[in-house]
Design a protein around this motif. Structure first.
Motif, PDB file in Angstrom:
ATOM      1  N   PRO A 153      21.264 -73.229   9.328  1.00  0.00           N
ATOM      2  CA  PRO A 153      22.580 -73.030   8.712  1.00  0.00           C
ATOM      3  C   PRO A 153      22.505 -72.440   7.315  1.00  0.00           C
ATOM      4  O   PRO A 153      21.440 -72.331   6.703  1.00  0.00           O
ATOM      5  N   SER A 154      23.673 -72.055   6.828  1.00  0.00           N
ATOM      6  CA  SER A 154      23.861 -71.716   5.422  1.00  0.00           C
ATOM      7  C   SER A 154      25.157 -72.367   4.976  1.00  0.00           C
ATOM      8  O   SER A 154      26.023 -72.672   5.797  1.00  0.00           O
ATOM      9  N   PHE A 155      25.290 -72.591   3.677  1.00  0.00           N
ATOM     10  CA  PHE A 155      26.430 -73.345   3.159  1.00  0.00           C
ATOM     11  C   PHE A 155      27.176 -72.611   2.050  1.00  0.00           C
ATOM     12  O   PHE A 155      28.313 -72.966   1.739  1.00  0.00           O
ATOM     13  N   ALA A 156      26.554 -71.613   1.449  1.00  0.00           N
ATOM     14  CA  ALA A 156      27.170 -70.917   0.317  1.00  0.00           C
ATOM     15  C   ALA A 156      27.722 -69.575   0.760  1.00  0.00           C
ATOM     16  O   ALA A 156      26.959 -68.706   1.200  1.00  0.00           O
ATOM     17  N   PRO A 157      29.028 -69.375   0.675  1.00  0.00           N
ATOM     18  CA  PRO A 157      29.574 -68.052   1.009  1.00  0.00           C
ATOM     19  C   PRO A 157      28.962 -66.979   0.127  1.00  0.00           C
ATOM     20  O   PRO A 157      28.746 -67.182  -1.073  1.00  0.00           O
ATOM     21  N   GLY A 158      28.661 -65.860   0.702  1.00  0.00           N
ATOM     22  CA  GLY A 158      28.047 -64.778  -0.058  1.00  0.00           C
ATOM     23  C   GLY A 158      28.431 -63.439   0.516  1.00  0.00           C
ATOM     24  O   GLY A 158      29.301 -63.340   1.373  1.00  0.00           O
ATOM     25  N   ALA A 159      27.748 -62.418   0.055  1.00  0.00           N
ATOM     26  CA  ALA A 159      28.017 -61.058   0.514  1.00  0.00           C
ATOM     27  C   ALA A 159      26.748 -60.481   1.127  1.00  0.00           C
ATOM     28  O   ALA A 159      25.635 -60.856   0.764  1.00  0.00           O
ATOM     29  N   LYS A 214      15.053 -68.882   8.146  1.00  0.00           N
ATOM     30  CA  LYS A 214      15.744 -68.286   9.283  1.00  0.00           C
ATOM     31  C   LYS A 214      15.217 -66.893   9.601  1.00  0.00           C
ATOM     32  O   LYS A 214      14.921 -66.102   8.702  1.00  0.00           O
ATOM     33  N   ARG A 215      15.129 -66.598  10.899  1.00  0.00           N
ATOM     34  CA  ARG A 215      14.837 -65.251  11.385  1.00  0.00           C
ATOM     35  C   ARG A 215      16.038 -64.745  12.177  1.00  0.00           C
ATOM     36  O   ARG A 215      16.813 -65.536  12.705  1.00  0.00           O
ATOM     37  N   TYR A 216      16.163 -63.419  12.286  1.00  0.00           N
ATOM     38  CA  TYR A 216      17.410 -62.828  12.752  1.00  0.00           C
ATOM     39  C   TYR A 216      17.208 -61.823  13.878  1.00  0.00           C
ATOM     40  O   TYR A 216      16.218 -61.075  13.888  1.00  0.00           O
ATOM     41  N   PRO A 217      18.162 -61.745  14.813  1.00  0.00           N
ATOM     42  CA  PRO A 217      18.199 -60.613  15.742  1.00  0.00           C
ATOM     43  C   PRO A 217      18.445 -59.325  14.965  1.00  0.00           C
ATOM     44  O   PRO A 217      18.890 -59.354  13.817  1.00  0.00           O
ATOM     45  N   GLY A 246      16.213 -89.974  22.878  1.00  0.00           N
ATOM     46  CA  GLY A 246      17.471 -89.250  22.817  1.00  0.00           C
ATOM     47  C   GLY A 246      17.214 -87.756  22.758  1.00  0.00           C
ATOM     48  O   GLY A 246      16.101 -87.283  22.994  1.00  0.00           O
ATOM     49  N   THR A 247      18.241 -87.003  22.436  1.00  0.00           N
ATOM     50  CA  THR A 247      18.150 -85.547  22.336  1.00  0.00           C
ATOM     51  C   THR A 247      18.063 -85.143  20.873  1.00  0.00           C
ATOM     52  O   THR A 247      18.873 -85.582  20.054  1.00  0.00           O
ATOM     53  N   LEU A 248      17.102 -84.301  20.555  1.00  0.00           N
ATOM     54  CA  LEU A 248      16.788 -83.998  19.163  1.00  0.00           C
ATOM     55  C   LEU A 248      17.590 -82.805  18.649  1.00  0.00           C
ATOM     56  O   LEU A 248      17.661 -81.760  19.289  1.00  0.00           O
ATOM     57  N   ILE A 249      18.198 -82.981  17.485  1.00  0.00           N
ATOM     58  CA  ILE A 249      18.819 -81.896  16.735  1.00  0.00           C
ATOM     59  C   ILE A 249      17.931 -81.628  15.525  1.00  0.00           C
ATOM     60  O   ILE A 249      17.641 -82.540  14.755  1.00  0.00           O
ATOM     61  N   ARG A 250      17.506 -80.381  15.367  1.00  0.00           N
ATOM     62  CA  ARG A 250      16.660 -80.000  14.228  1.00  0.00           C
ATOM     63  C   ARG A 250      17.422 -79.001  13.360  1.00  0.00           C
ATOM     64  O   ARG A 250      17.782 -77.921  13.823  1.00  0.00           O
ATOM     65  N   VAL A 251      17.649 -79.364  12.120  1.00  0.00           N
ATOM     66  CA  VAL A 251      18.345 -78.513  11.161  1.00  0.00           C
ATOM     67  C   VAL A 251      17.308 -77.978  10.181  1.00  0.00           C
ATOM     68  O   VAL A 251      16.730 -78.746   9.406  1.00  0.00           O
ATOM     69  N   HIS A 252      17.073 -76.678  10.207  1.00  0.00           N
ATOM     70  CA  HIS A 252      16.044 -76.055   9.371  1.00  0.00           C
ATOM     71  C   HIS A 252      16.706 -75.535   8.100  1.00  0.00           C
ATOM     72  O   HIS A 252      17.400 -74.512   8.114  1.00  0.00           O
ATOM     73  N   TYR A 253      16.450 -76.235   6.998  1.00  0.00           N
ATOM     74  CA  TYR A 253      17.098 -75.846   5.741  1.00  0.00           C
ATOM     75  C   TYR A 253      16.419 -76.562   4.583  1.00  0.00           C
ATOM     76  O   TYR A 253      16.216 -77.783   4.621  1.00  0.00           O
ATOM     77  N   ASP A 254      16.075 -75.796   3.544  1.00  0.00           N
ATOM     78  CA  ASP A 254      15.516 -76.368   2.324  1.00  0.00           C
ATOM     79  C   ASP A 254      16.683 -76.757   1.420  1.00  0.00           C
ATOM     80  O   ASP A 254      17.252 -75.925   0.718  1.00  0.00           O
ATOM     81  N   ALA A 255      17.036 -78.035   1.441  1.00  0.00           N
ATOM     82  CA  ALA A 255      18.196 -78.507   0.683  1.00  0.00           C
ATOM     83  C   ALA A 255      17.909 -78.684  -0.796  1.00  0.00           C
ATOM     84  O   ALA A 255      18.834 -78.809  -1.598  1.00  0.00           O
ATOM     85  N   GLY A 256      16.640 -78.679  -1.189  1.00  0.00           N
ATOM     86  CA  GLY A 256      16.298 -78.894  -2.592  1.00  0.00           C
ATOM     87  C   GLY A 256      16.183 -80.384  -2.899  1.00  0.00           C
ATOM     88  O   GLY A 256      16.746 -81.246  -2.213  1.00  0.00           O
ATOM     89  N   TRP A 257      15.459 -80.679  -3.958  1.00  0.00           N
ATOM     90  CA  TRP A 257      15.172 -82.072  -4.302  1.00  0.00           C
ATOM     91  C   TRP A 257      16.466 -82.842  -4.594  1.00  0.00           C
ATOM     92  O   TRP A 257      17.332 -82.380  -5.332  1.00  0.00           O
ATOM     93  N   GLY A 258      16.572 -84.030  -4.003  1.00  0.00           N
ATOM     94  CA  GLY A 258      17.714 -84.895  -4.263  1.00  0.00           C
ATOM     95  C   GLY A 258      18.921 -84.626  -3.395  1.00  0.00           C
ATOM     96  O   GLY A 258      19.899 -85.382  -3.446  1.00  0.00           O
ATOM     97  N   ASN A 259      18.898 -83.565  -2.602  1.00  0.00           N
ATOM     98  CA  ASN A 259      20.016 -83.263  -1.719  1.00  0.00           C
ATOM     99  C   ASN A 259      19.721 -83.759  -0.304  1.00  0.00           C
ATOM    100  O   ASN A 259      18.579 -84.081   0.032  1.00  0.00           O
ATOM    101  N   ARG A 260      20.724 -83.792   0.517  1.00  0.00           N
ATOM    102  CA  ARG A 260      20.554 -84.313   1.869  1.00  0.00           C
ATOM    103  C   ARG A 260      21.422 -83.541   2.850  1.00  0.00           C
ATOM    104  O   ARG A 260      22.384 -82.868   2.460  1.00  0.00           O
ATOM    105  N   ILE A 261      21.042 -83.637   4.114  1.00  0.00           N
ATOM    106  CA  ILE A 261      21.798 -83.047   5.204  1.00  0.00           C
ATOM    107  C   ILE A 261      22.399 -84.167   6.042  1.00  0.00           C
ATOM    108  O   ILE A 261      21.717 -85.132   6.395  1.00  0.00           O
TER     109      ILE A 261
END
Length: 353
Positions: free
Chosen positions: A91-97, A131-134, A11-26
């Protein structure tokens, strides 16, 4: 933590790069079965905090979003997967400034002077260290972010506009570097051509930006240093020097935004230069001007010159006429969303190698 995959699945691979922390899931939700918007499908964790999901289809387009613990949606728009092309997302999940960092007394060996660099890091910078950024480099840096330092007391607020557009899924996240001007030296540094005491130092300023500023930024921050992820933006003489340097360093910058630019400088010198081009540089340009005491006519001339060289409106050229727009930071702040979206549309950032 989700179990590791033991055998590959076609199939086609989706890779989500994120350290969710122990016990969490994506998980992933999407618009086509077996994904749905109502409940998430588990992604599989692998070393390096890469969560993978194999999309079993081999054609068509999928819209999807990752969730943390199937409760917190990722910030921004839906991601797209086109048949057969794997996709990497950060991705990111926590709104911030956003965070502003300042490097004072940054020395230029090319110009033999010092100034301040102001770096705006997007809200996800701390949350997702994978994550790296333009990077967008802006001239007249004191006018970019803070009203208190702006020449007119009103800044562009470009970091706030960026963050709003990202949350709406209308542009990718970028690091913005404001390079402050040195008042008496501004006209010298922001003009090219024949050099004298007052004008024509653009080549020195360009060397400072390319040889000193950019390498420092790339060492200091998690950037995507390639030309495809590096841009310039400025207004007035800052727009003039942006265009000038974009044509001199197309191997460094792939996109340039020029607002209310002083294209009438030195008898439309840069406009004439465009007509003399053989092969146009592989750079996309945003150019604009207001209709109220702004360099509207010279900007029209530059548009005509670029069109004559094969540039196409909406593709590698975006020309905008701001009805009633003036030559002020307030006017540029109102329309800076246009070049941001043109230069860095959602899900356009290259994948780190």
């Amino acid at each position: 933590m989700a179990p590791r995959s033991k055998k590959p699945v076609e199939g086609t691979l989706i890779r989500v790069h994120y350290d969710a922390g122990w016990g969490n899931r994506i998980t992933l939700r999407g618009n086509k079965p077996p994904l749905a918007w109502s409940v998430g499908q588990e992604a599989t964790w692998s070393d390096g905090h890469v969560w993978t999901y194999v999309w079993p289809k081999d054609s068509g387009k999928l819209e999807f979003k990752p969730l943390l613990n199937d409760r917190s949606w990722s910030i921004g728009g839906n991601y797209e997967l086109h048949g057969g092309a794997p996709v990497d997302i950060y991705p990111s999940f926590a709104p911030g400034a956003a965070t502003l960092e300042k490097k004072y007394d940054f020395f230029s060996p090319q110009l033999n002077n010092s100034r301040t660099l102001i770096v705006s890091l997007p809200p996800s910078y701390v949350e997702n260290p994978l994550k790296r950024y333009p990077v967008l480099y802006m001239h007249d840096g004191q006018n970019c972010f803070e009203d208190s330092s702006s020449f007119t007391g009103v800044s562009w607020g470009v970091d706030r506009t960026r963050d709003a557009l990202v949350s709406q899924g209308r542009m990718d996240e970028v690091i913005i570097v404001g390079i402050t001007n040195i008042g008496p030296q501004r006209a010298f540094e922001y003009t090219g051509g024949q050099r004298n005491e007052r004008f024509g130092g653009g080549d020195l300023y360009g060397a400072f930006l390319v040889e000193t500023v950019k390498p420092w930024v790339d060492r200091q921050y998690r950037t995507l240093p390639g030309r495809e992820d590096t841009a310039l933006m400025g207004s007035s003489l800052g727009g003039l020097i942006s265009f000038y340097l974009g044509t001199r360093y197309p191997h460094v910058f792939s996109k340039v935004a020029c607002l209310s630019s002083a294209f009438g400088w030195n008898g439309l010198d840069l406009v004439s230069e465009v007509y003399s081009w053989g092969e146009p540089p592989p750079v996309k340009f945003y150019i604009d001007a207001g209709t109220n005491r702004d360099p509207w006519i010279p900007t029209q001339r530059m548009k005509e010159a670029l069109l004559s060289k094969g540039y196409v409106q909406g593709e590698n050229l975006y020309h905008y006429e701001d009805k009633g727009g003036r030559h002020t930071e307030a006017s540029w702040a109102k329309r800076v969303h246009k070049p941001l979206r043109f230069l860095f549309p959602w899900q356009s950032t290259s994948t780190p190698r």
